[in-house]
Design an enzyme around this catalytic site. Structure first.
Site, PDB file in Angstrom:
ATOM      1  N   GLU A  76     -12.325  -4.114  42.141  1.00 35.04           N
ATOM      2  CA  GLU A  76     -13.181  -2.979  42.527  1.00 35.04           C
ATOM      3  C   GLU A  76     -14.420  -2.848  41.626  1.00 35.04           C
ATOM      4  OE1 GLU A  76     -12.508  -2.116  45.280  1.00 35.04           O
ATOM      5  OE2 GLU A  76     -10.402  -1.631  45.615  1.00 35.04           O
ATOM      6  N   TYR A 116     -11.047  27.509  43.617  1.00 35.59           N
ATOM      7  CA  TYR A 116     -12.351  27.503  42.931  1.00 35.59           C
ATOM      8  C   TYR A 116     -12.562  26.276  42.035  1.00 35.59           C
ATOM      9  CZ  TYR A 116     -10.286  29.145  38.512  1.00 35.59           C
ATOM     10  OH  TYR A 116      -9.568  29.245  37.363  1.00 35.59           O
ATOM     11  N   HIS A 158      -6.290   4.669  50.974  1.00 36.45           N
ATOM     12  CA  HIS A 158      -6.333   3.890  49.741  1.00 36.45           C
ATOM     13  C   HIS A 158      -6.039   4.750  48.497  1.00 36.45           C
ATOM     14  CE1 HIS A 158      -8.648   0.511  47.421  1.00 36.45           C
ATOM     15  NE2 HIS A 158      -7.727   1.073  46.672  1.00 36.45           N
ATOM     16  N   TYR A 211     -18.474  28.001  30.511  1.00 35.26           N
ATOM     17  CA  TYR A 211     -17.040  27.929  30.205  1.00 35.26           C
ATOM     18  C   TYR A 211     -16.682  26.474  29.949  1.00 35.26           C
ATOM     19  CZ  TYR A 211     -11.987  28.558  30.911  1.00 35.26           C
ATOM     20  OH  TYR A 211     -10.627  28.570  30.758  1.00 35.26           O
TER      21      TYR A 211
HETATM   22  P1  13P Z   1      -7.381  -4.513  40.543  1.00 36.13           P
HETATM   23  O1  13P Z   1      -6.036  -4.953  39.962  1.00 36.13           O
HETATM   24  O2  13P Z   1      -8.192  -5.716  40.989  1.00 36.13           O
HETATM   25  O3  13P Z   1      -8.121  -3.593  39.608  1.00 36.13           O
HETATM   26  O4  13P Z   1      -7.101  -3.740  41.897  1.00 36.13           O
HETATM   27  C1  13P Z   1      -6.224  -2.676  41.973  1.00 36.13           C
HETATM   28  C2  13P Z   1      -6.608  -1.735  43.051  1.00 36.13           C
HETATM   29  O5  13P Z   1      -6.215  -0.593  42.984  1.00 36.13           O
HETATM   30  C3  13P Z   1      -7.487  -2.175  44.158  1.00 36.13           C
HETATM   31  O6  13P Z   1      -8.004  -1.087  44.842  1.00 36.13           O
END
Ligand code: 13P
Length: 221
Positions: A76, A116, A158, A211
């Protein structure tokens, strides 16, 4: 912060996510801005096997995917790089499959203004980034777009992403986003609940600026 300190912080954050039940095994990834570079967890290494030497270095201004390290970067890296390149106020990015965020992401339900605390994310909702295959350029486009106006988002089927001024703040945002998802899931189970207005969320954001929780530099509008 030195690169050595930054690597140690990333390892501590990756382990803390697992310990708090916000992530599992090798899923999820953590990155931190370090000058012109981003430092990011390697792909497919679990929290109990990761060491500081495995953290991967990439240039923030280079979209080619070049990396330095003993192992390839998280799959990612594209959205981590994209957020750091387009949000100069964000220095740390975390992605996890936190359970209640992921349940809402599977149901494709963005989180409305149920509480909130949503104001800490820069507006009156937590958006849902469209689905695309993990690690893809399309997924990175969807996530980076959702993160232009917020400090956190869900990712369809995901998980979730959060970004803050530093890793401490970002871990706090991950925990708060999971709490909001947990609350919304249960509110839906008893009929849906009552939403706060945009004006009430703006009023909260103004109060936060004086805050602890809101007095932070990242400024999603
Ligand atoms: P990586 O092990 O490549 O970081 O991927 C894990 C993951 O959550 C893919 O979305």
């Amino acid at each position: 912060m030195t690169e050595t300190d930054a690597r140690a912080e990333i390892i501590a954050a990756y382990r803390a996510l697992e310990a708090k039940g916000l992530n599992r095994g090798a899923s999820g990834n953590v990155s931190l801005r370090c000058g012109e570079y981003l430092l990011i967890t390697p792909t497919a290494v679990a929290f109990d096997a990761i060491t500081p030497e495995m953290i991967v270095r990439m240039r923030i201004d280079d979209a080619s995917g070049d990396w330095q390290g003993p192992k390839p970067p998280s799959s990612e890296w594209r959205f981590h790089r994209g957020i750091l390149a387009t949000r100069p106020d964000i220095n740390a990015v975390v992605h996890t499959h936190a359970p209640f965020c992921t349940i809402l992401a599977i149901a494709r339900k963005p989180i409305p203004a149920i509480h909130y605390m949503i104001a800490a994310f820069g507006g009156a909702d937590i958006p849902l980034a469209d689905y695309a295959r993990y690690g893809s350029e399309d997924l990175a486009k969807h996530v980076v777009a959702a993160m232009q106006s917020r400090n956190g988002c869900l990712m369809a089927n995901h998980g979730m992403v959060a970004g803050g001024h530093d890793l401490t703040r970002t871990l706090w945002l991950v925990d708060e986003l999971e709490a909001l998802a947990h609350q919304y899931y249960h509110a839906l189970a008893i009929g849906g609940g009552h939403m706060l207005s945009d004006a009430q969320i703006e009023e909260t954001a103004r109060a936060f600026s004086g805050y602890g929780v809101g007095a932070r530099p990242e400024t999603a509008a």
